[in-house]
Design an enzyme around this catalytic site. Structure first.
Site, PDB file in Angstrom:
ATOM      1  N   LYS A  13       0.849  -1.218   0.000  1.00  0.00           N
ATOM      2  CA  LYS A  13       0.000   0.000   0.000  1.00  0.00           C
ATOM      3  C   LYS A  13       0.874   1.254   0.000  1.00  0.00           C
ATOM      4  CE  LYS A  13      -1.923  -1.189   3.981  1.00  0.00           C
ATOM      5  NZ  LYS A  13      -1.232  -2.474   4.271  1.00  0.00           N
ATOM      6  N   ARG A  87      -9.888   0.697   8.297  1.00  0.00           N
ATOM      7  CA  ARG A  87      -9.546  -0.679   8.665  1.00  0.00           C
ATOM      8  C   ARG A  87     -10.666  -1.369   9.418  1.00  0.00           C
ATOM      9  NH1 ARG A  87      -3.529   0.459   8.704  1.00  0.00           N
ATOM     10  NH2 ARG A  87      -2.594  -1.549   9.043  1.00  0.00           N
ATOM     11  N   ARG A 126      12.725  -5.229   6.081  1.00  0.00           N
ATOM     12  CA  ARG A 126      12.773  -3.865   5.529  1.00  0.00           C
ATOM     13  C   ARG A 126      13.330  -2.850   6.532  1.00  0.00           C
ATOM     14  NH1 ARG A 126       6.424  -1.939   5.324  1.00  0.00           N
ATOM     15  NH2 ARG A 126       6.047  -2.452   7.491  1.00  0.00           N
ATOM     16  N   ARG A 160      11.092  -0.418  11.791  1.00  0.00           N
ATOM     17  CA  ARG A 160       9.880  -0.232  12.604  1.00  0.00           C
ATOM     18  C   ARG A 160       9.842  -1.251  13.738  1.00  0.00           C
ATOM     19  NH1 ARG A 160       4.954   0.399   8.359  1.00  0.00           N
ATOM     20  NH2 ARG A 160       3.950  -0.826   9.999  1.00  0.00           N
ATOM     21  N   ARG A 171      -0.731  -8.492  13.292  1.00  0.00           N
ATOM     22  CA  ARG A 171      -1.269  -7.480  12.361  1.00  0.00           C
ATOM     23  C   ARG A 171      -2.085  -8.162  11.259  1.00  0.00           C
ATOM     24  NH1 ARG A 171       4.363  -4.750  11.135  1.00  0.00           N
ATOM     25  NH2 ARG A 171       3.303  -3.754   9.406  1.00  0.00           N
TER      26      ARG A 171
HETATM   27  P1  AP5 Z   1       4.871  -1.537   1.869  1.00  0.00           P
HETATM   28  O1  AP5 Z   1       4.553  -0.744   0.654  1.00  0.00           O
HETATM   29  O2  AP5 Z   1       5.507  -0.870   3.032  1.00  0.00           O
HETATM   30  O3  AP5 Z   1       3.563  -2.316   2.343  1.00  0.00           O
HETATM   31  P2  AP5 Z   1       2.324  -1.786   3.200  1.00  0.00           P
HETATM   32  O4  AP5 Z   1       1.134  -2.527   2.683  1.00  0.00           O
HETATM   33  O5  AP5 Z   1       2.280  -0.294   3.193  1.00  0.00           O
HETATM   34  O6  AP5 Z   1       2.776  -2.361   4.587  1.00  0.00           O
HETATM   35  P3  AP5 Z   1       2.738  -1.761   6.043  1.00  0.00           P
HETATM   36  O7  AP5 Z   1       3.522  -2.725   6.888  1.00  0.00           O
HETATM   37  O8  AP5 Z   1       3.161  -0.341   6.068  1.00  0.00           O
HETATM   38  O9  AP5 Z   1       1.227  -1.890   6.328  1.00  0.00           O
HETATM   39  P4  AP5 Z   1       0.500  -1.935   7.673  1.00  0.00           P
HETATM   40  O10 AP5 Z   1      -0.875  -1.870   7.192  1.00  0.00           O
HETATM   41  O11 AP5 Z   1       0.802  -3.071   8.563  1.00  0.00           O
HETATM   42  O12 AP5 Z   1       1.150  -0.703   8.442  1.00  0.00           O
HETATM   43  P5  AP5 Z   1       0.581   0.726   8.815  1.00  0.00           P
HETATM   44  O13 AP5 Z   1       1.735   1.628   8.858  1.00  0.00           O
HETATM   45  O14 AP5 Z   1      -0.586   1.082   7.973  1.00  0.00           O
HETATM   46  O15 AP5 Z   1       5.750  -2.781   1.391  1.00  0.00           O
HETATM   47  C1  AP5 Z   1       6.319  -3.693   2.318  1.00  0.00           C
HETATM   48  C2  AP5 Z   1       7.684  -4.195   1.779  1.00  0.00           C
HETATM   49  O16 AP5 Z   1       7.481  -4.943   0.577  1.00  0.00           O
HETATM   50  C3  AP5 Z   1       8.653  -3.076   1.407  1.00  0.00           C
HETATM   51  O17 AP5 Z   1       9.962  -3.515   1.715  1.00  0.00           O
HETATM   52  C4  AP5 Z   1       8.475  -2.919  -0.113  1.00  0.00           C
HETATM   53  O18 AP5 Z   1       9.638  -2.427  -0.745  1.00  0.00           O
HETATM   54  C5  AP5 Z   1       8.161  -4.340  -0.529  1.00  0.00           C
HETATM   55  N1  AP5 Z   1       7.227  -4.424  -1.667  1.00  0.00           N
HETATM   56  C6  AP5 Z   1       6.121  -3.658  -1.889  1.00  0.00           C
HETATM   57  N2  AP5 Z   1       5.481  -4.074  -3.002  1.00  0.00           N
HETATM   58  C7  AP5 Z   1       6.192  -5.145  -3.465  1.00  0.00           C
HETATM   59  C8  AP5 Z   1       6.026  -6.030  -4.590  1.00  0.00           C
HETATM   60  N3  AP5 Z   1       5.005  -5.895  -5.446  1.00  0.00           N
HETATM   61  N4  AP5 Z   1       6.923  -7.019  -4.747  1.00  0.00           N
HETATM   62  C9  AP5 Z   1       7.973  -7.171  -3.871  1.00  0.00           C
HETATM   63  N5  AP5 Z   1       8.206  -6.372  -2.807  1.00  0.00           N
HETATM   64  C10 AP5 Z   1       7.305  -5.374  -2.611  1.00  0.00           C
HETATM   65  O19 AP5 Z   1       0.027   0.478  10.294  1.00  0.00           O
HETATM   66  C11 AP5 Z   1       0.893   0.203  11.383  1.00  0.00           C
HETATM   67  C12 AP5 Z   1       0.078   0.123  12.672  1.00  0.00           C
HETATM   68  O20 AP5 Z   1      -0.569   1.397  12.926  1.00  0.00           O
HETATM   69  C13 AP5 Z   1      -1.089  -0.882  12.668  1.00  0.00           C
HETATM   70  O21 AP5 Z   1      -0.644  -2.174  13.006  1.00  0.00           O
HETATM   71  C14 AP5 Z   1      -2.017  -0.257  13.732  1.00  0.00           C
HETATM   72  O22 AP5 Z   1      -1.549  -0.512  15.024  1.00  0.00           O
HETATM   73  C15 AP5 Z   1      -1.874   1.239  13.467  1.00  0.00           C
HETATM   74  N6  AP5 Z   1      -2.852   1.733  12.481  1.00  0.00           N
HETATM   75  C16 AP5 Z   1      -2.570   2.291  11.265  1.00  0.00           C
HETATM   76  N7  AP5 Z   1      -3.697   2.655  10.626  1.00  0.00           N
HETATM   77  C17 AP5 Z   1      -4.727   2.315  11.455  1.00  0.00           C
HETATM   78  C18 AP5 Z   1      -6.149   2.407  11.328  1.00  0.00           C
HETATM   79  N8  AP5 Z   1      -6.724   2.917  10.218  1.00  0.00           N
HETATM   80  N9  AP5 Z   1      -6.896   1.953  12.356  1.00  0.00           N
HETATM   81  C19 AP5 Z   1      -6.323   1.453  13.483  1.00  0.00           C
HETATM   82  N10 AP5 Z   1      -4.985   1.306  13.659  1.00  0.00           N
HETATM   83  C20 AP5 Z   1      -4.198   1.744  12.638  1.00  0.00           C
END
Ligand code: AP5
Length: 221
Positions: A13, A87, A126, A160, A171
């Site tokens: 994402k 979410r 990562r 992270r 997660r």
């Molecule tokens: P990346 O693009 O970082 O993936 P992502 O889907 O953004 O992953 P996140 O880990 O950031 O998502 P998340 O939903 O767990 O975290 P968030 O910060 O939202 O890619 C990941 C890796 O893969 C990278 O190394 C990239 O280079 C590689 N990659 C990407 N695409 C690829 C491909 N096609 N092929 C190969 N490699 C690839 O949330 C963190 C925490 O915050 C949550 O756990 C929760 O506690 C809180 N939180 C955030 N939002 C909310 C909400 N709306 N409600 C409640 N709690 C929330």
């Protein structure tokens, strides 16, 4: 255009949202980034969110919807990419309300379809440059010169605290239990589109661009 990118942790994402922001002038609204900023600056929201995030659980609906409400006006011109929000069903309904209050609505909800087991490897290796945020990976993308950022030459990197296998599994379980159930809400409104999130980054980008181009065509028709 306002779009949501939906998918489990590591689905890509953030990668795709950052690209869309750079290429299309849209604004990436990542609740994960907003919460990490709040934790880093020790705000009251950050203090509440820190332990929840480190456990891999979801922060409360009220907190994240308030964060989105505060930032939504910054996406006035080019439109918003919601990255990691909504979410839960309550967040999905809050977002509809926030958009309606601004006389706008969603154009597409894009689900990145992925194999969860492969994602653990993606996430656990990562890290990023502490100064400019350029992403790297222990196995897939190391800096050209060891310990030096390719883009800004900084020698400081960060990982992270929630990117360890146990927390990633929590997660993912949160995604299955609370986020995946909102997909039918968007499917019923004809907004849901799926892309193959296991394809290489450039191919995922091409699939997303095709969806956005066709949504743009139907908006202007
Ligand atoms: P990346 O693009 O970082 O993936 P992502 O889907 O953004 O992953 P996140 O880990 O950031 O998502 P998340 O939903 O767990 O975290 P968030 O910060 O939202 O890619 C990941 C890796 O893969 C990278 O190394 C990239 O280079 C590689 N990659 C990407 N695409 C690829 C491909 N096609 N092929 C190969 N490699 C690839 O949330 C963190 C925490 O915050 C949550 O756990 C929760 O506690 C809180 N939180 C955030 N939002 C909310 C909400 N709306 N409600 C409640 N709690 C929330």
């Amino acid at each position: 255009m306002n779009i949501i990118l939906l998918g489990p942790p590591g689905a890509g994402k953030g990668t795709q949202a950052a690209r869309l922001q750079a290429e299309r002038g849209m604004v990436q609204l990542s609740t994960g980034d907003m919460l990490r900023e709040a934790v880093a600056s020790g705000t009251p929201v950050g203090l509440q969110a820190k332990a929840v995030m480190e456990a891999g659980e979801l922060v409360s609906d009220a907190i994240v919807s308030a964060l989105i409400g505060e930032r939504l006006d910054s996406a006035d011109g080019g439109g918003a990419i919601f990255d990691g929000y909504p979410r839960t069903q309550a967040q999905a309904e809050a977002l509809d309300l926030l958009l309606a209050e601004r006389g706008t609505s969603l154009d597409a909800v894009i689900e990145l379809d992925v194999d969860e087991d492969a994602l653990v490897g993606r996430i656990c290796g990562r890290f990023s440059c502490a100064r400019c945020g350029t992403p790297y990976h222990d196995r897939f993308k190391l800096p050209r010169q060891e310990g030096v950022c390719d883009v800004c030459a900084s020698t400081e990197f960060r990982r992270r605290p929630d990117d360890n296998e146990a927390t990633v599994r929590t997660r993912m379980a949160e995604y299955r239990a609370k986020t995946a159930p909102i997909l039918p809400y968007y499917e019923a409104r004809g907004l849901l589109r799926r892309v193959d999130g296991m394809a290489p980054v450039e191919e995922v980008a091409t699939q997303i661009d095709a969806i956005l181009n066709s949504a743009e065509d139907s908006t202007s028709a």
